[in-house]
Design an enzyme around this catalytic site. Sequence first.
Site, short mmCIF file in Angstrom:
data_model
loop_
_atom_site.label_atom_id
_atom_site.label_comp_id
_atom_site.label_asym_id
_atom_site.label_seq_id
_atom_site.Cartn_x
_atom_site.Cartn_y
_atom_site.Cartn_z
N GLY A 25 106.07 -49.19 -34.40
CA GLY A 25 106.31 -49.52 -35.79
C GLY A 25 107.59 -50.28 -36.05
O GLY A 25 108.14 -50.21 -37.16
N ASP A 50 108.90 -60.96 -31.58
CA ASP A 50 107.86 -60.12 -30.98
C ASP A 50 106.64 -60.98 -30.66
O ASP A 50 106.07 -61.61 -31.54
CB ASP A 50 107.48 -59.01 -31.96
CG ASP A 50 106.56 -57.97 -31.34
OD1 ASP A 50 105.98 -58.25 -30.27
OD2 ASP A 50 106.41 -56.89 -31.92
#
Length: 582
Positions: A25, A50
């Site tokens: 998360g 990411d």
Amino acid sequence: MYEKYDPTRLPDTPFLFFTGKGGVGKTSTACATAVSLADQGKTVLLVSTDPASNLQDVFEEELTNEWKFLKALPRLAVANLDPEEAAKEHRENTIGPYRGQLPDSLIASMEEQMSGACTTEIAAFDSFTTFLSDEQLLKQFDHILFDTAPTGHTLRLLQLPQAWSGFMEENPNGASCLGPMSSLAGKKHAYEQAMDSLNDGRKSILFLVSRPEESALYEADRSSKELVELGIKNQRLIINGLISQSVLDGDEISIAFRKNQQMALQQLSSHLEELETYKLPFAPLSLTGIESLRQWLSSDFYEGNVEENIDVPDVSNVEQVVDDFAQKGKGLIFTMGKGGVGKTTVASSIALGLVKKGYRVRLTTTDPADHLSRIFSETKNERLHVSHIDPKIETERYKDQVFAESGKTLNEEEMTYLKEDLDSPCTEEIAVFRAFADVVEHSEEDYIVIDTAPTGHTLLLLDAVQSYHKEIKRSSGEVPDSVKKLLPTLQDENYTHMCIVTLPEATPVFEAERLEADLKRASLHPSWWIMNQCLSATYTEDPMLKAKAYSEHQWIERVNKRTEQVAVLPWQKNSFSIHHFD
């Protein structure tokens, strides 16, 4: 137990980093923090490096590597850097000048050297160094947030003195992780500035994001210690996805789910216990849209509401996976995947299933934690042989061998570079691969099941060493016969079977897809995809868990469409429980 995470109470620190293993998360936490800071009247820049980033979905706007202010929240600017593209550009900048100057075989070797994760990490760091050192940006924004911080491994590479020396220019085909740095010599000052900002607690806070699960907390502990060694001490821990301890009613699955979380937190390391720690509530549905992020931070409970029945897709189970392998009569079986997806329990389940069918099985792990010993501590069966390859021992053994062979021909500067070059994850992968090549050569069992297999990059790197080592100035050590024999064996689909293990969630699935592409470069094709820990296969009636189960479907269907052999394994009360057979 823990204070709720509240960005309105954060210190006035310009740089905020969010890191953690895949799927915990990080992106949701970074996005929610950015929205909260912007709502407070701050001007904020959020940068993601990411590879599995879904910022477009979260903010419901098209994003690129050029930052722009959001239409829905004009004080928040977002840049979605693509590390794969950055790595591609970085690779060509490094290798391009040598095309036509060096033999094609050596160029191919160099390209493989720079195709691994190290190149992506270095290129990503190179990309956001700009954001850390640009004085104009610092004047324009009150806070700059990074979704996915640099790993300790990347930062350690940047501190190696030989990585910046002229020796790199003379030896562009240096073997493992230093090769990706060979085009960065002119940026040393900017990197030093970036490291200074990371180490300065007045400028930076690093948030370790974890789930209340043993594997995620183990990774957070490892990362935190590694970063502390590098001087990054201003750390906080965020436990994401925590269900209130007081909610213990419900069905068997929901009670077990909550108890598992509490047990994991009770086993928190003494190191993590010293960190300032916050909690975030369990969010069963995807956090998309700015309003959902605000609600997540402001509510103690994120309620899911799924009324329709959940039908598990028509896919296989673990028994059918074992039946498929048993038809072969013998072979190598690998379980592969990112940390925390359950490779060890899947490997154990397959091995036990084959043993129950009468086969002799060797089950081997390369996991330093050696959970296999724990799983089979009370299992006595003459047809099952459980063993452990210790990566640290094998790496030191491999290094000693390389030093002994290379020390006769290298000068002092070259030996210094070699020592740094061998302090890389690639070295460990090769050393471990050599170790289980020996296991395969000397085993007499019908099946060898290996928990944690080599990546396609490792195999191609070994192949490069085997084929081109005469042309590489810096020897990587003689390739043993066991390794030479195993490389083609792994490409034999009738004998070698690879299982990609993942979870039914966005980030683990994206990471598994990249792993599959990596394997295919080495002419390896996975036999099975195994979706592990699926709540949708438990038929829970708990409202939140049922909503989570419903959200799993899109990922199970995504995998089901890309491959013919998919198995769904139900969520287990104990993360180290073997899937039993009737």
